[in-house]
Scaffold this motif. Structure first.
Motif, short mmCIF file in Angstrom:
data_model
loop_
_atom_site.label_atom_id
_atom_site.label_comp_id
_atom_site.label_asym_id
_atom_site.label_seq_id
_atom_site.Cartn_x
_atom_site.Cartn_y
_atom_site.Cartn_z
N ALA A 85 -12.77 -7.68 1.65
CA ALA A 85 -11.43 -7.55 1.08
C ALA A 85 -10.81 -8.91 0.75
O ALA A 85 -10.16 -9.08 -0.28
CB ALA A 85 -10.52 -6.78 2.03
N GLY A 86 -11.03 -9.88 1.62
CA GLY A 86 -10.46 -11.20 1.41
C GLY A 86 -11.03 -11.94 0.22
O GLY A 86 -10.47 -12.94 -0.21
N LEU A 94 -7.45 -6.70 -7.02
CA LEU A 94 -6.30 -6.29 -6.22
C LEU A 94 -5.26 -5.58 -7.10
O LEU A 94 -4.64 -4.60 -6.69
CB LEU A 94 -5.68 -7.48 -5.51
CG LEU A 94 -6.53 -8.10 -4.40
CD1 LEU A 94 -5.91 -9.41 -3.92
CD2 LEU A 94 -6.71 -7.13 -3.25
N SER A 99 1.25 -4.64 1.62
CA SER A 99 -0.06 -4.67 2.26
C SER A 99 -0.44 -6.11 2.57
O SER A 99 -0.03 -7.04 1.87
CB SER A 99 -1.13 -4.04 1.36
OG SER A 99 -0.87 -2.67 1.17
N VAL A 104 -3.85 -8.41 3.17
CA VAL A 104 -5.30 -8.45 2.96
C VAL A 104 -5.88 -9.52 3.89
O VAL A 104 -5.42 -10.66 3.90
CB VAL A 104 -5.64 -8.77 1.49
CG1 VAL A 104 -7.14 -8.82 1.28
CG2 VAL A 104 -4.99 -7.75 0.55
N THR A 105 -6.89 -9.12 4.67
CA THR A 105 -7.60 -10.05 5.55
C THR A 105 -9.07 -10.08 5.11
O THR A 105 -9.42 -9.51 4.08
CB THR A 105 -7.47 -9.63 7.02
OG1 THR A 105 -8.14 -8.38 7.22
CG2 THR A 105 -6.00 -9.50 7.43
N VAL A 139 -7.57 -4.24 5.07
CA VAL A 139 -6.27 -4.27 4.43
C VAL A 139 -5.33 -3.46 5.32
O VAL A 139 -5.66 -2.34 5.71
CB VAL A 139 -6.30 -3.69 3.00
CG1 VAL A 139 -4.92 -3.69 2.37
CG2 VAL A 139 -7.29 -4.45 2.12
N CYS A 190 -1.69 -1.78 5.49
CA CYS A 190 -0.63 -1.33 4.60
C CYS A 190 0.53 -0.77 5.39
O CYS A 190 0.35 -0.12 6.42
CB CYS A 190 -1.15 -0.25 3.65
SG CYS A 190 -2.59 -0.77 2.68
#
Length: 90
Positions: free
Chosen positions: A13-14, A21, A44, A46-47, A51, A53
């Motif tokens: 995700a990061g 995105l 949200s 993001v890491t 994610v 939220c």
């Protein structure tokens, strides 16, 4: 109305691009518009591989339906019991 934190496991995700995105956000908003005003996405985070939220909704089931229709994982949905911040210490 209850507030929820949704944990979405999304490996890499990061590393998602701005365009990726944006596309995910557009899909989410489209589903939200179909579900009606009772469910609201606040933001949200993001890491690397997840994610997180923040949503407002009348119940957990509506959040699960949003995830199903949008094709998003919703690995953990937790209702917020309280919100604290630095002002809470005063």
């Amino acid at each position: 109305m209850p507030k929820y934190i949704i944990e979405r496991e999304l490996p890499g995700a990061g590393e998602l691009s701005t365009d990726e995105l944006k596309s995910i956000s557009q899909t989410s908003c489209s589903v939200l518009n179909q579900l009606g005003p009772q469910i609201q996405w606040q933001q949200s985070y993001v890491t690397d591989d997840k994610v997180y939220c923040v949503y407002i909704a009348p119940n957990k089931e509506l959040i699960e339906e949003h995830a199903r229709q949008g094709g998003f994982p919703a690995n953990r949905i937790t209702e917020v019991s309280a919100v604290i911040d630095p002002v809470s210490a005063e």
